[in-house]
Design a protein around this motif. Structure first.
Motif, PDB file in Angstrom:
ATOM      1  N   ARG A  44       0.827  -1.203   0.000  1.00 33.52           N
ATOM      2  CA  ARG A  44       0.000   0.000   0.000  1.00 33.52           C
ATOM      3  C   ARG A  44       0.861   1.252   0.000  1.00 33.52           C
ATOM      4  NH1 ARG A  44      -5.005  -1.543   3.980  1.00 33.52           N
ATOM      5  NH2 ARG A  44      -6.140  -2.913   2.576  1.00 33.52           N
ATOM      6  N   ALA A  45       0.747   2.036   1.056  1.00 37.40           N
ATOM      7  CA  ALA A  45       1.306   3.394   1.016  1.00 37.40           C
ATOM      8  C   ALA A  45       2.833   3.421   1.032  1.00 37.40           C
ATOM      9  CB  ALA A  45       0.778   4.177   2.227  1.00 37.40           C
ATOM     10  N   ILE A  47       4.475   6.991   1.383  1.00 38.62           N
ATOM     11  CA  ILE A  47       4.942   8.323   1.789  1.00 38.62           C
ATOM     12  C   ILE A  47       4.475   8.625   3.206  1.00 38.62           C
ATOM     13  CG2 ILE A  47       4.787  10.784   1.275  1.00 38.62           C
ATOM     14  CD1 ILE A  47       6.237   9.257  -0.869  1.00 38.62           C
ATOM     15  N   TRP A 184      -6.499   2.591  -9.816  1.00 39.43           N
ATOM     16  CA  TRP A 184      -5.048   2.626 -10.009  1.00 39.43           C
ATOM     17  C   TRP A 184      -4.551   1.192 -10.123  1.00 39.43           C
ATOM     18  CZ3 TRP A 184      -1.738   6.255  -6.429  1.00 39.43           C
ATOM     19  CH2 TRP A 184      -2.046   7.605  -6.718  1.00 39.43           C
ATOM     20  N   TYR A 200       4.434  12.751 -10.489  1.00 45.26           N
ATOM     21  CA  TYR A 200       2.976  12.679 -10.683  1.00 45.26           C
ATOM     22  C   TYR A 200       2.718  13.210 -12.088  1.00 45.26           C
ATOM     23  CZ  TYR A 200       2.183  12.129  -5.633  1.00 45.26           C
ATOM     24  OH  TYR A 200       2.150  11.673  -4.333  1.00 45.26           O
ATOM     25  N   LEU A 209       1.969   7.543 -11.948  1.00 42.37           N
ATOM     26  CA  LEU A 209       2.792   7.937 -10.800  1.00 42.37           C
ATOM     27  C   LEU A 209       4.019   7.034 -10.747  1.00 42.37           C
ATOM     28  CD1 LEU A 209       3.425   9.338  -8.067  1.00 42.37           C
ATOM     29  CD2 LEU A 209       1.870   7.700  -6.994  1.00 42.37           C
ATOM     30  N   SER A 211       6.912   6.055  -8.264  1.00 41.55           N
ATOM     31  CA  SER A 211       7.323   6.144  -6.867  1.00 41.55           C
ATOM     32  C   SER A 211       8.381   5.076  -6.612  1.00 41.55           C
ATOM     33  CB  SER A 211       6.108   5.976  -5.953  1.00 41.55           C
ATOM     34  OG  SER A 211       6.487   6.171  -4.593  1.00 41.55           O
ATOM     35  N   MET A 212       8.661   4.865  -5.323  1.00 45.47           N
ATOM     36  CA  MET A 212       9.757   3.938  -5.009  1.00 45.47           C
ATOM     37  C   MET A 212       9.635   3.431  -3.586  1.00 45.47           C
ATOM     38  SD  MET A 212      12.512   6.980  -4.612  1.00 45.47           S
ATOM     39  CE  MET A 212      11.744   7.858  -5.962  1.00 45.47           C
ATOM     40  N   ARG A 213      10.432   2.421  -3.246  1.00 43.09           N
ATOM     41  CA  ARG A 213      10.541   1.952  -1.869  1.00 43.09           C
ATOM     42  C   ARG A 213      11.985   2.029  -1.418  1.00 43.09           C
ATOM     43  NH1 ARG A 213       6.173   2.974  -2.246  1.00 43.09           N
ATOM     44  NH2 ARG A 213       4.256   1.800  -1.819  1.00 43.09           N
ATOM     45  N   ARG A 219       7.892   1.541  -7.315  1.00 43.97           N
ATOM     46  CA  ARG A 219       6.441   1.371  -7.257  1.00 43.97           C
ATOM     47  C   ARG A 219       5.865   2.284  -8.322  1.00 43.97           C
ATOM     48  NH1 ARG A 219       2.380  -2.030  -6.165  1.00 43.97           N
ATOM     49  NH2 ARG A 219       0.641  -1.190  -4.937  1.00 43.97           N
ATOM     50  N   PRO A 292      -5.564   7.738  -3.345  1.00 44.32           N
ATOM     51  CA  PRO A 292      -4.163   7.839  -2.891  1.00 44.32           C
ATOM     52  C   PRO A 292      -3.342   8.943  -3.577  1.00 44.32           C
ATOM     53  CG  PRO A 292      -4.520   5.806  -4.101  1.00 44.32           C
ATOM     54  CD  PRO A 292      -5.839   6.470  -3.995  1.00 44.32           C
ATOM     55  N   THR A 293      -3.959   9.745  -4.419  1.00 45.54           N
ATOM     56  CA  THR A 293      -3.213  10.760  -5.180  1.00 45.54           C
ATOM     57  C   THR A 293      -2.430  11.705  -4.273  1.00 45.54           C
ATOM     58  OG1 THR A 293      -5.194  10.727  -6.571  1.00 45.54           O
ATOM     59  CG2 THR A 293      -3.429  12.246  -7.207  1.00 45.54           C
ATOM     60  N   GLY A 294      -3.001  12.028  -3.105  1.00 49.65           N
ATOM     61  CA  GLY A 294      -2.313  12.982  -2.238  1.00 49.65           C
ATOM     62  C   GLY A 294      -1.483  12.332  -1.162  1.00 49.65           C
ATOM     63  N   ALA A 295      -1.380  10.981  -1.220  1.00 44.43           N
ATOM     64  CA  ALA A 295      -0.614  10.214  -0.206  1.00 44.43           C
ATOM     65  C   ALA A 295      -1.105  10.527   1.198  1.00 44.43           C
ATOM     66  CB  ALA A 295       0.877  10.509  -0.331  1.00 44.43           C
ATOM     67  N   TYR A 384       0.855  18.515   1.302  1.00 48.04           N
ATOM     68  CA  TYR A 384       1.527  17.241   1.005  1.00 48.04           C
ATOM     69  C   TYR A 384       2.389  16.789   2.196  1.00 48.04           C
ATOM     70  CZ  TYR A 384       3.443  13.532  -1.912  1.00 48.04           C
ATOM     71  OH  TYR A 384       3.766  12.294  -2.438  1.00 48.04           O
TER      72      TYR A 384
HETATM   73  C1  PHB Z   1       3.376   4.919  -3.184  1.00 46.65           C
HETATM   74  O1  PHB Z   1       4.627   4.973  -3.217  1.00 46.65           O
HETATM   75  O2  PHB Z   1       2.761   3.827  -3.045  1.00 46.65           O
HETATM   76  C2  PHB Z   1       2.571   6.186  -3.315  1.00 46.65           C
HETATM   77  C3  PHB Z   1       3.233   7.401  -3.261  1.00 46.65           C
HETATM   78  C4  PHB Z   1       2.490   8.579  -3.381  1.00 46.65           C
HETATM   79  C5  PHB Z   1       1.121   8.501  -3.563  1.00 46.65           C
HETATM   80  C6  PHB Z   1       0.472   7.269  -3.606  1.00 46.65           C
HETATM   81  C7  PHB Z   1       1.203   6.096  -3.486  1.00 46.65           C
HETATM   82  O3  PHB Z   1       0.407   9.645  -3.700  1.00 46.65           O
END
Ligand code: PHB
Ligand code: FAS
Length: 389
Positions: A44-45, A47, A184, A200, A209, A211-213, A219, A292-295, A384
């Protein structure tokens, strides 16, 4: 059996509350309907707001987050071949932490187990009883055996599909919902992130989007139809579509690889009011959902836990219920601001099926204004990184 706080749900909300209470000598039990591995298997999340980072440190579980998490002081907004950065640090003096929900949940499980915390897995038929009385209790089954927990308070941390919200009578509950006409499609891949910050991206074909871990775990998400299923998307199809939705300089730099997780999340905005009913308190996804757009999803769960934790400590240390009595109003005030930011960023960056040419012009003007206006970027950055608790 008796405890001070019975927590329903062993996701990040329930575990964080249990760990914080433990550090103040307040007894709790966590009832989870799945297994620890199942909970950790949900991607899942990614951020964390500063408030969440501070809470994790206060709970004594911030070490791995601080060692392995990434501080991000800004993000990239892209549209077509255009892009611009928004510096969180320049506008707010703070940053966000990139550290996956899976990892922080693992850290919380490890901490609870190291402290011999009471965690019960595979619970069934959880029922909340006498929540309006001075002596509430929770019943449940494990392996067909019935159990009862008498407690002072109940924290409903059991997510959107849990039992807690449903326990509040419909005559008391007010629910607000918006379901978005898209979802998504998310992919996790053991590849280096395409950029050192999140991207974004608005595109004619839909939102994306990046993203990363960590340095070798990325991600990615693309907006998809609600009729899609993950099986409809081969890795090749996913990577091809992602490349078409981000600026070509990033598309050319993108390192693709086999997906190690692929899932579709529907997008909705949802709030239930009130977030308290007698001795029952709703926290996190049990009370509210955001796109989840705004985390904001996980981060708004954290602020709920902050308010409830302090209210419970105030009660147990000073026999003062002021914090508990203010919980619902205080939590909802911040929830609705997170809902607004999540709704507005979703509207800004996604393609709607029924959009007119005028609607597209409005989206483009909004993005152009954000690009060129310092005050607009400051407002984006403040939301944010997380509004004050
Ligand atoms: C994610 O890394 O999963 C992520 C990051 C920012 C978002 C939503 C998901 O707005
Ligand atoms: P959770 O849903 O995480 O945990 C609730 C727990 O309660 C679960 O473990 C469940 O098994 C358990 N439970 C349910 N019913 C029960 C019962 N009757 N008895 C006992 N236990 C019960 N947020 C972001 O910020 N960014 C993202 O990218 C993002 N992506 C998401 C993708 C998906 C598919 C989903 C569903 C959510 C996503 N979120 C995202 C939001 C998510 O991170 C939540 O905000 C976060 O998990 C909230 O944590 P909890 O409130 O603990 O709820």
């Amino acid at each position: 059996m008796r405890t001070q706080v019975c927590i329903i749900g062993g996701g990040p909300s329930g575990l964080l509350l249990s760990q914080l209470l433990h550090r103040k000598g307040i007894d709790s039990i966590v009832l989870e309907r799945k297994t620890r591995d199942y909970v950790l298997g949900r991607i899942r999340a990614g951020i964390l707001e500063t408030g969440f980072v501070e809470l994790m440190r206060e709970a004594g579980v911030g070490a791995r987050m601080d060692a392995e998490g990434f501080t991000h002081d800004g993000t990239v907004i892209a549209y077509g071949e255009e892009e611009f950065g928004i510096s969180f640090h320049a506008h707010t003096g703070t940053d966000v932490m990139v550290y996956g929900q899976t990892e922080l949940t693992r850290d919380l499980y490890d901490a609870r187990e190291a402290a011999n915390g009471k965690l019960v897995f595979n619970v069934e038929d959880v029922q909340i009883n006498d929540a309006q009385s001075e002596a509430p209790y929770v019943t449940y089954h494990v392996d067909g055996i019935a159990h009862r927990i008498d407690c002072d308070y109940i924290a409903g941390c059991d997510g959107f599909h849990g039992v807690s919200r449903q326990t509040i009578p419909t005559s008391v509950r007010r629910e607000y919902e918006k379901v978005y006409p898209f979802g998504w499609l998310g992919v996790l891949s053991e590849t280096p992130p395409v950029h050192n910050e999140l991207i974004y991206s608005w595109s004619e074909r839909g939102f994306a989007l990046c993203s990363m871990r960590n340095a070798n775990l990325s991600r990615y998400y693309i907006q998809c139809s609600l009729s899609d299923s993950p099986d409809d998307w081969t890795d090749t199809a996913f990577w091809g579509e992602l490349k078409r939705r981000i600026p070509s300089r990033h598309a050319e730099a993108l390192v693709t690889g086999p997906s190690i997780e692929k899932s579709i999340a529907p997008l909705r905005s949802f709030v239930t009011e009130p977030m308290r009913w007698g001795r029952l308190f709703l926290c996190g996804d049990a009370a509210h959902i955001v796109p989840p757009t705004g985390a904001k999803g996980l981060n708004t769960a954290a602020s709920d836990i902050h308010y409830l934790y302090h209210g419970l400590v105030q009660f147990y240390q000073d026999k003062d219920t002021a914090g508990l009595d203010a919980y619902s109003e205080k939590a909802l005030a911040r929830v609705w601001k997170a809902e607004r930011f999540s709704w507005s960023t979703t509207n800004l960056l996604h393609r709607y099926p029924d959009q007119s040419e005028f609607d597209l012009k409005m989206q483009r003007a909004e993005i152009d204004f954000l690009r060129g206006n310092d005050a607009a970027q400051k407002v984006f950055a403040q939301n944010y990184v997380g509004l004050p608790y």
